[in-house]
Write a protein that holds these residues in place. Sequence first.
Motif, short mmCIF file in Angstrom:
data_model
loop_
_atom_site.label_atom_id
_atom_site.label_comp_id
_atom_site.label_asym_id
_atom_site.label_seq_id
_atom_site.Cartn_x
_atom_site.Cartn_y
_atom_site.Cartn_z
N UNK A 468 0.82 -1.21 0.00
CA UNK A 468 0.00 0.00 0.00
C UNK A 468 0.85 1.26 0.00
N UNK A 469 1.89 1.28 0.85
CA UNK A 469 2.74 2.46 0.89
C UNK A 469 3.54 2.63 -0.38
N UNK A 470 4.08 1.51 -0.89
CA UNK A 470 4.92 1.59 -2.09
C UNK A 470 4.11 2.02 -3.31
N UNK A 471 2.88 1.52 -3.43
CA UNK A 471 2.10 1.80 -4.63
C UNK A 471 1.62 3.24 -4.69
N UNK A 472 1.65 3.94 -3.59
CA UNK A 472 1.30 5.35 -3.60
C UNK A 472 2.52 6.25 -3.39
N UNK A 473 3.71 5.66 -3.44
CA UNK A 473 4.94 6.43 -3.29
C UNK A 473 5.10 7.35 -4.50
N UNK A 474 5.18 8.67 -4.28
CA UNK A 474 5.26 9.60 -5.42
C UNK A 474 6.50 9.40 -6.28
N UNK A 475 7.60 8.93 -5.69
CA UNK A 475 8.82 8.70 -6.47
C UNK A 475 8.63 7.50 -7.40
N UNK A 476 8.08 6.42 -6.84
CA UNK A 476 7.88 5.21 -7.65
C UNK A 476 6.86 5.44 -8.75
N UNK A 477 5.85 6.26 -8.45
CA UNK A 477 4.82 6.53 -9.45
C UNK A 477 5.31 7.60 -10.45
N UNK A 478 5.91 8.64 -9.92
CA UNK A 478 6.26 9.78 -10.75
C UNK A 478 7.36 9.49 -11.75
N UNK A 479 8.34 8.64 -11.39
CA UNK A 479 9.44 8.34 -12.30
C UNK A 479 9.05 7.30 -13.34
N UNK A 480 7.82 6.85 -13.31
CA UNK A 480 7.35 5.92 -14.34
C UNK A 480 7.68 4.48 -14.07
N UNK A 481 8.17 4.16 -12.87
CA UNK A 481 8.51 2.77 -12.57
C UNK A 481 7.23 1.94 -12.37
N UNK A 482 6.38 2.35 -11.45
CA UNK A 482 5.15 1.59 -11.20
C UNK A 482 4.22 1.52 -12.41
N UNK A 483 4.11 2.59 -13.23
CA UNK A 483 3.24 2.48 -14.41
C UNK A 483 3.65 1.39 -15.40
N UNK A 484 4.85 0.85 -15.23
CA UNK A 484 5.27 -0.24 -16.11
C UNK A 484 4.79 -1.60 -15.61
N UNK A 485 4.19 -1.65 -14.43
CA UNK A 485 3.74 -2.91 -13.85
C UNK A 485 2.29 -3.23 -14.22
N UNK A 486 2.03 -4.51 -14.44
CA UNK A 486 0.66 -5.01 -14.57
C UNK A 486 0.23 -5.46 -13.17
N UNK A 487 -0.81 -4.82 -12.65
CA UNK A 487 -1.20 -5.00 -11.25
C UNK A 487 -2.46 -5.84 -11.13
N UNK A 488 -2.50 -6.68 -10.08
CA UNK A 488 -3.71 -7.38 -9.69
C UNK A 488 -3.78 -7.38 -8.18
#
Length: 707
Positions: A468-488
């Motif tokens: 939960x904390x990681x998926x809303x981390x602005x660094x992980x989201x903002x740098x485009x890392x998390x948007x590369x993941x397929x989430x379930x």
Amino acid sequence: MNAKIIFNAPFAASTDPVTGNTTEYHSIEDFAKGCIDEQNLKVKPESYIHPELPEYNCEESTVFPFVNPQQLNEVIGYRVGGIAKKWDISQIPHKEIDSKKVSFLIGKEGILASIKNTTYMPYVLGTDSTELFVKLAKAGESVVFHSDIDVAYRIINNGMPETILKMLVGEKTPVNNAHLFIQADDDLKNLSSNLIKCFFYKERERILKSLESDPIAQPQVEEMPADRKAANLDSWQAPVSLRNDTLIQSKPYPINELPEVLRNAILATAEYVQAPVAMAAQCVLASISFLAQGKVNAPKETNREGMPSSLFFLTEGGSGGRKSSCQKLVELPIREHERQQNDEYNKKLDDWNATSKTIESKEFTQWLLDNPRPTDPTSIFSDITIETLIKFYIKGIVKNASLSSDEAGQFFDGHTMKGDTAKSALGALTKLFDDGYCQRNRASSDDNGTAYDVRLTFNLLGQRAVLAGALNDPILRGQGFLPRFILAAPESIAGQRTHTVEFRQKLKNSHNDPRLTKFWNRCRDILKDELPVLLNDSGEVPYFPVMQLSSEAELLELEFYNECEILQGSGKQFEFMQPFASRANELARRLGAVLAYFENKSEIDVEVMQAACAIIRHSLSEWFRYSDIEVADESDSEKLLKYLLIKCKKGKTNRLQKTVAMKGAPLQIRKAKEFDPCLNELIEFNYVRLVTINRSTYIELNPALLK
């Protein structure tokens, strides 16, 4: 958002004549899942569901879904018709001994309709042709049937949000709303299912342009006749909570879109491990991503050499959620291959060490150049730092890797992903994903260098408390890392995983289940394959051949791109999730390449592309559940509802003119682009509806709110 209705007494049952086992269905959802192929409007194999002919198999009979007139996306029954067959099971193979023409109802009769995902629905169709209804429903269109096409329009206009365009299609022009009518000529009737959506998308654009040029012609909610108003007073359903934790629920993983071998492997894994289907699906797809990424590239418009087909997967699962068991069962052939390679490596290393001791010191340097030390062939890692992995890439120890772990916390909470090192690590990972490239350049280091054509698949599974904390981390989201993941993020099934004696016996033979062995055998075949060679026009030999899109798949991919782009607009669902939505198209291409390669196809065809788009669309909906869009205690929809209640109670009325309501609404939603989505949400969750009185549109409140 419809609640699952469970009946005490079963309203449908199916008895297998061979085993004698009877499956009872206590909800329309369970019946549909067990017996109905909703994609093709057919009864599934081995369905003995006729209430009066329980020994007759209704397989392949046509199915027409009935929906709730007040809630068009709620299926309440099915009309089944076709030829039911009776078999002599004492003979092998079974012999048909009788057949009967059947037509019967399961559940309740309502409006004949097939309504798809309303979240992404740009239009809905009404028709007066049963032939067209079946064709359009099978093609995945949202369509409503009525023998009178004008009545069909009233049904969709009263039952769908105002922002969804209503279109009519048939052979006979309607009396009203002719500007929304599409003539069903032979060209339309002969279109393949794959091109139908493209056809209606173009028709939608044409109609919207005509409406913009002639605002008077824009459709309005029709006034309900007096007799129907009286009959409709009690038709309101109870309002559904607007709170975010109730609204945003996990949607079923679209495994029915996947090819048969993969779909069956997912179902078998979920059954034996007793894990959520979505978790099994993510593990299966991550495994074939690892297998395919070292063989083919995905297509990319701006690069004839394509892009890596590597994919990143992230799955949420609670403690005891069977994450590890899923991975072990799915990855069985890959782990076997790794162990075999490791045994060979250990033998080579022993021989190398033994020989090295016999070499004289003055000859050792040259011998070492001619006989380098064997390298560890491990390519699947559960716990490795990014720095170490990059070193392995640069030294040539690893070319094709997978980071597969059921403890995502080890990755997200590790030293690499914290503090000053996080940005550097994220940059390296995104380069690996995008280009299959990594570089290391540090002072006083023997590990410096560059690696090209390397690949990495992620398959991370973790608990909500960690993610939960990681998926809303602005660094992980903002740098485009998390948007590369397929989430379930499937709901836990803990408490539903009881065992029977029969299940325990079946579990012992799970490794002989053909659903798994077919999947494993294909994985083994891929592991044996050498890197394919493909000559291009210039005579060069690319390292990775590109899995191209077929012409029909390209049209479907174009539509998916436009869908994701539109939903990033102001006031749309993904306005604040643009990094995720804008990358969806690329992920779909990558997944399409992986699926096509696993299926041993020469190109990404339309069926494969449709499956890839469905998976990425599901992932977007999961990211939306985790997004931090709604940060206020009270949503805009709740504020609008509160305003409507105050105005109506003060005026001692149950309705308010829409234009008046918009002018007096809370300041931030007084424009149509903010007001309409809130109003549609209130309509969808049974708080209000639209009525027309003297050609003016009114918002009418659910009477339960005024008590």
